[in-house]
Design an enzyme around this catalytic site. Structure first.
Site, PDB file in Angstrom:
ATOM      1  N   PHE A   1     -10.395  -4.190  10.686  1.00 55.43           N
ATOM      2  CA  PHE A   1     -11.472  -4.079   9.566  1.00 55.43           C
ATOM      3  C   PHE A   1     -11.028  -4.490   8.314  1.00 55.43           C
ATOM      4  CE2 PHE A   1      -9.463   0.169  10.353  1.00 55.43           C
ATOM      5  CZ  PHE A   1      -9.449   0.449   9.195  1.00 55.43           C
TER       6      PHE A   1
ATOM      7  N   TYR B   1       0.672  -1.143   0.032  1.00 57.60           N
ATOM      8  CA  TYR B   1      -0.027   0.137   0.099  1.00 57.60           C
ATOM      9  C   TYR B   1       0.700   1.230   0.085  1.00 57.60           C
ATOM     10  CZ  TYR B   1      -3.801  -3.196   0.866  1.00 57.60           C
ATOM     11  OH  TYR B   1      -4.747  -4.215   0.258  1.00 57.60           O
TER      12      TYR B   1
END
Length: 418
Positions: free
Chosen positions: A418, A128
């Site tokens: 999450f 990322y």
């Protein structure tokens, strides 16, 4: 091989949800097909326009989802965040730019919506950074060797006048949200939890067929106020000499006071048959080891990056948090994604308030937007990043000044995945 142009990347429609869910399961190496009950539960997270799929010949081969979130910054303010999750690409379609297409689409939409940052929990470290994300918090897990703690095995409860009660899932759904709000408003790096989060964590909505109901312990102060809560499980392991060798695993533990945290950890170390306690994901500077008479009884078993942040609006991000000293710093922010680059002046006053605006003045520091995210919540040192070549000083001493402004006395922490 299907060409890049032939793969259609677009928002998911509701009738395609089962195919998208199957692709996500395959990407995460889960059993591909979900039951109708689990599919129905997962549909509760479906938001039109924010669940994206890549389709090849009508079949979903990559998945991506985002949802609205609030992130607490240094000083207790919150900023709107674009939380990224459920990111997968089928092993048959890797290295074709599908993640890039989905990510660029989502970040552009988040910028247009007015989100200040995007967030995610990275399964793999190298992915990322190329999209402007930087690891802004880290996490640590301890394993407690209960017999070594030095705690009195005859202990029956907190010594501060408080009490521990075992409660059920309904109590957690009733008491937990308010307690968590108190925690997250005071904890930089913490994120919001909606009602669905509490229903999932207590088994009212089940995403997996193997949900095991945990035990729930609540700490109430001497005045009767709920100040802490923990969810934990325990295995069933006995040695050859008929000795219990059970391990308790903490799923999550909330404490809004040190007294609550101390009482809950001492309680977990006092459960009959339990000889080890796995702490679950905690702040890297958690007080846990020092709640024990012998801190060496808590050994670090995991330490890693956790919450990754991508800054979408530099001015609002730097203006939202507070600062440790008065000062001014000009930052040259580079951004390969074209969303947040530019030169900015950060101005902090003696009372901790800060402001940020674009400027044409000469830069003091030059850094990528991913490195700015690493510094933003106060967990990393600009001096360290300069030594690593990830921040460049344009003025001698600028990195040290950045540390005086940005670093925090307690480290940021995100309790959630999450």
């Amino acid at each position: 091989m299907t060409s890049r142009a032939a793969v259609d990347v677009r928002p998911l429609t509701e009738p395609e949800f089962a195919d998208w869910n199957r692709a996500m399961n395959i990407g995460f190496l889960r059993e591909p097909t979900s039951s109708e009950e689990i599919l129905e539960a997962r549909r509760a997270q479906f938001t039109p326009g924010r669940s994206v799929g890549a389709f090849d010949g009508g079949r979903c081969i990559a998945t991506f989802r985002s949802f609205a979130q609030e992130l607490t910054v240094v000083g207790g303010a919150t900023v709107p965040a674009d939380a990224v999750t459920n990111v997968t690409v089928a092993p048959t379609h890797r290295r074709r730019g599908l993640l890039t297409r989905m990510m660029e689409r989502d970040l552009a939409a988040a910028k247009e919506r007015g989100d200040v940052v995007a967030t995610l929990i990275a399964a793999e470290y190298p992915i990322y950074g190329r999209y402007g994300f930087g690891p802004a918090t880290s996490t640590t897990e301890w394993t407690i060797d209960v017999p070594r703690t030095g705690l009195d095995p005859r202990r029956s409860g907190p010594e501060d006048g408080g009490r521990i009660d075992l409660v059920d899932a309904e109590d957690v759904r009733r008491l937990g949200p308010g307690l968590h709000e108190r925690l997250r408003r005071a904890q930089p790096g913490a994120v919001s939890r909606d009602e669905l989060w509490w229903r999932i964590t207590t088994g009212a909505v089940r995403f997996h067929s193997t949900f095991h109901e945990p035990y729930y312990a609540v700490y109430r102060s001497a005045g009767g106020e709920v100040e802490g809560m923990a969810a934990y499980t325990a295995d069933d392991h006995w040695g050859d000499a008929k000795q219990p060798l059970n391990t308790a695993r903490v799923k999550w533990l909330i404490g809004v006071t040190p007294a609550a945290e101390r009482a809950l950890w001492h309680y977990l170390c006092s459960v009959d048959w339990v000889v080890k306690v796995k702490s679950g994901w905690r702040a890297p500077d958690d007080l846990l080891p020092h709640f024990l008479p012998d801190p060496r009884a808590a050994a670090v078993t995991t330490q890693a990056d956790w919450l990754w942040v991508r800054i979408l609006d530099v001015e609002r991000a730097l203006g939202a948090r507070t600062y440790g000293a008065a000062g001014s710093l000009v930052l040259e922010v580079t951004d390969g994604g074209g969303l947040s680059g530019g030169r900015y002046r950060l101005q902090a006053s003696a009372d901790g308030a800060g402001s940020c605006a674009r400027t044409t003045e000469r830069a003091d520091l030059t850094l990528d937007v991913a490195e700015l995210a690493v510094l933003w919540l106060g967990d990393e040192s600009a001096v360290r990043l300069a030594a690593l070549g990830r921040v460049r000083e344009e003025r001698a001493g600028a990195a040290r000044q950045a540390d005086a402004l940005l670093r925090t006395s307690r480290r940021p922490w995100c309790p959630d995945i999450f």
